[in-house]
Design an enzyme around this catalytic site. Sequence first.
Site: not given
Length: 99
Positions: A24, A27
């Site tokens: 991600c 993230c």
Amino acid sequence: MKASFNELIRDPRPVVVDFHAEWCGPCKMQSPILKEIAAELGEKVKIIKIDVDRNQEISSRYNVQGVPTLMIFKSGEMKYRQAGVQSKSQIMSVLSPLI
């Protein structure tokens, strides 16, 4: 980790739970913000990271559908939940009254 997750969120200090994934991109943007908060607040707060791919049981229990998702618990009670990258000021505004 699964057995102790409930113990971790029962801490009397605010516990920031970062549901994330290795793949991600957003993230990776959230992580340094959380490190900065941890450095600033020290022992006043606990920050834990939960990889949604490795901890599917916890992720599904909390219905995490997007990453990053931040949750803040205090004494086992969820005080905040938000998906997407959160700024330092957003997180601090939630944490300040809980400390």
